[in-house]
Design an enzyme around this catalytic site. Sequence first.
Site, PDB file in Angstrom:
ATOM      1  N   ASP A 168       0.818  -1.204   0.000  1.00 52.22           N
ATOM      2  CA  ASP A 168       0.000   0.000   0.000  1.00 52.22           C
ATOM      3  C   ASP A 168       0.854   1.258   0.000  1.00 52.22           C
ATOM      4  OD1 ASP A 168      -2.327  -1.394  -0.034  1.00 52.22           O
ATOM      5  OD2 ASP A 168      -2.833  -1.108   2.065  1.00 52.22           O
ATOM      6  N   MET A 181      -7.168   9.441   8.824  1.00 44.59           N
ATOM      7  CA  MET A 181      -7.582  10.036   7.545  1.00 44.59           C
ATOM      8  C   MET A 181      -8.538  11.210   7.750  1.00 44.59           C
ATOM      9  SD  MET A 181      -8.066   6.364   5.607  1.00 44.59           S
ATOM     10  CE  MET A 181      -8.787   5.615   7.085  1.00 44.59           C
ATOM     11  N   LYS A 212      -3.699   3.377  -2.345  1.00 42.86           N
ATOM     12  CA  LYS A 212      -4.923   4.156  -2.492  1.00 42.86           C
ATOM     13  C   LYS A 212      -4.708   5.544  -1.913  1.00 42.86           C
ATOM     14  CE  LYS A 212      -8.133   0.263  -2.049  1.00 42.86           C
ATOM     15  NZ  LYS A 212      -7.166  -0.785  -1.743  1.00 42.86           N
TER      16      LYS A 212
END
Length: 390
Positions: free
Chosen positions: A184, A319, A206
């Site tokens: 990732d 996030m 991502k």
Amino acid sequence: FREEDVAGYALVIAATHDEAVNRTVAAAARARHIPVNVVDQPALCSFIMPSIVERAPIIVAVSSGGASPVLARLLRTRLESLIPTGYGRLAALAAACRAQVKARFRPAERRRFWERVLQGPIAELVFSGRDDEARKALQEALGDTRLAFSGGEVSLIGAGPGDPDLLTFRALRLMQQADVVVYDRLVSQPVLDLVRLDAERIYAGKERARHSLPQEDINHLLIRLAREGKRVVRLKGGDPFIFGRGGEEIATLAAEGIPFQVVPGITAATGCASYAGIPLTHRDYSQSVVFVTGHLRDGSMNLNWPVLAQPRQTVVIYMGLVGIDTLCRQLVAHGLPAATPAALIQQGTTPQQRVLTGDLDTLPEVVRRGNVVAPTLIIIGEVVRLRDQL
């Protein structure tokens, strides 16, 4: 010391403060053919005492030849971390079947068979404490005309928040055995550098509104690679079961009958908070901690604000950078004082770590002035006050 003092002994060590005495002891021992070691004087020694890593019946010895015993001890400690305690049991399992393997395979096949056993699923069963299953699998492999292990497996590994020293021993071992690693965006380069050099690397990162590979494609990729017989490492930042979608991936693997294992990692919350000097719980300030994700949905955060706006609680937001204004405003609107301390940690646990502090009223502006970029973690609660002293 008298030369006859060494008579009758099987082994002698000279460790006095007097070099002349030590030389006399060494000479007396050698004259009687007795092994002798003189501390810190390799030239006078007929044997050395290396640092030992014992995984009976496996033994590894490390020696600097007397040049630096402390360095030898440090290297031994490093090896201790890389050699699981289960290697002794694995050696015992191999010994029990060695005659069968010798009778079953030609020399070249024998070597290939043992390489697959000692680095593959059977070894992992032993390391996991499942010795009976490992013994059964080995017997089945002996009866497989294809030498068994035609299928691969997937290891879902938490890579931690960035500092490679935070990897677990199991994670490092599996990364060194991987044929291919699917990683990732949040996996740091120093962590990725610990993967086996000749392993294939596939980026599946991502970012907000931009995915290198959709999740469904990642799931199918893992299945395809495993069915090709490869040892696949799925490397995720932090812990795969905390906002890492690890549950979705292993559910797909389980449904397809692909062998897998999960290796937990130090999550961003614990790693970043520790490196920033912010305890997530504290007897005087916080009796609970809540992890939430700050992904925006239709321009607003879909969070349970009354639950988050509780006193004596720490809230950790993953996030949450894009929605920091909404986050702070809503927590104040649902009862938290505007002066509640808050911190944002950028690239936590890495050499590039930055920590910005303020409160629910000021943090959004502090972040804007600081030109903060992802990855970030937000911590809200009275425990942030402890940062200055810790």
